[in-house]
Motif scaffolding. Structure first.
Motif: not given
Length: 322
Positions: A200-211, A213-217, A270-278
């Protein structure tokens, strides 16, 4: 020797700290705050985060489209609104081996002065195993992220801060136990919520603004020990580990590599955004994906350590992406 009242109180306090009861009576100690920690991270309360986990565990199993997850959704939304957070409910359907299941991502969007977005995320569903209540896997990240939301929603942010609770992270199926779970490498039976949001963020163009993404698991075990996920974005992992080191948590965010495998961060990587899993995967061969993933496996201090590090990343992100 007779003790003065002050000496008696001091002795009682020391014994209390050793017993960890102070986690409930002294919020700063509950958070495990180092003496040199910044004031904006000292407010993170491990006891509050733990209480959220306790409430979720009392609800019971919380797989997608179940009564349990509906109750969890009501609790999460209610808590967020009580903090003054603007809450969005993103409803969607996941096509699963069990049929078309209704799912819900719960999203808080805090506006900032600049265009960049920082995403703090977790998942709140549990795997569909009999009697699985997911204190660590599903509970610990949710409790910590709820407490993080309490802080961020009261803060004036220069970046846009989005806080997201994903549904449908776990592999969908009627599993008998952990050994029976089949996690498909193409993610077709798992990570539904994160894949939905990234799309959805890719469709809206918001993904380009995403610096970032941090995941707390899974972050709840005593003496939490989070290794560097080799599938996460290297600069972002370094950024978080540097933040932890500044707070004195080198023994909790350790410089060892470990390949976690599939998780919600990959939907964005996979969509080119920096991500980290904790994630502390040291429990993989003990209680992970078993009915023994219960509240006694959760340490409020561990939740507070991770929460403090997450809280401290935001002002550092604001400097980095000024």
């Amino acid at each position: 020797m007779l003790l003065t009242d002050d000496q008696k109180r001091e002795r009682i306090t020391r014994r209390t700290l050793v017993a960890l009861i102070s986690l409930w009576s002294l919020p700063a100690l509950a958070a495990g705050r180092p003496l040199n920690s910044p004031a904006n991270t000292a407010e993170f309360d491990g006891a509050r985060a733990y209480e959220h986990v306790r409430h979720l565990v009392e609800i019971g199993p919380r797989p997608p489209a179940s009564d349990g997850i509906h109750r969890a959704q009501a609790y999460i939304i209610g808590q967020l609104k009580s903090y003054g957070c603007p809450v969005e409910e993103h409803d969607f359907h996941g096509s699963t081996p069990l049929g078309n299941l209704a799912m819900k991502n719960i999203v808080v969007k805090l506006p900032g002065a600049s265009s960049g977005i920082i995403l703090y995320t977790t998942h709140y569903d549990t795997v569909r195993i009999p009697n699985f209540v997911g204190a660590d896997d599903g509970g610990s990240g949710t409790g910590t992220t709820l407490e993080l939301a309490r802080l961020f929603c009261a803060r004036k942010n220069s970046l846009n801060v989005w806080i997201v609770f994903f549904d449908g992270e776990e592999a969908q199926g009627n599993w008998t136990d952990g050994a029976s779970i089949q996690w498909k490498n193409d993610s077709s039976n798992n990570t539904f919520g994160s894949r939905e949001m990234a799309a959805q963020m890719a469709l809206s163009g918001e993904l380009k603004r995403l610096k970032a993404m941090i995941l707390a698991d899974m972050i709840g075990p005593a003496n939490v020990r989070i290794t560097r996920d080799t599938g996460s974005t290297r600069w972002l992992t370094n950024f978080i580990w540097e933040t932890a080191a500044q707070l004195g948590y080198e023994n909790n965010f350790v410089n060892e590599d470990y390949a976690v495998g599939g998780d919600d961060h990959f939907s964005f990587i996979r969509r080119g955004v920096a991500g980290c899993d904790l994630i502390d995967f040291s429990v993989r061969d003990t209680y992970w994906h078993t009915p023994q993933d219960t509240l006694d496996k959760i340490d409020p201090r561990s939740l507070a350590i991770v929460g403090q590090v997450l809280a401290a990343t935001l002002p550092r992100f604001e400097k980095k992406f000024r």
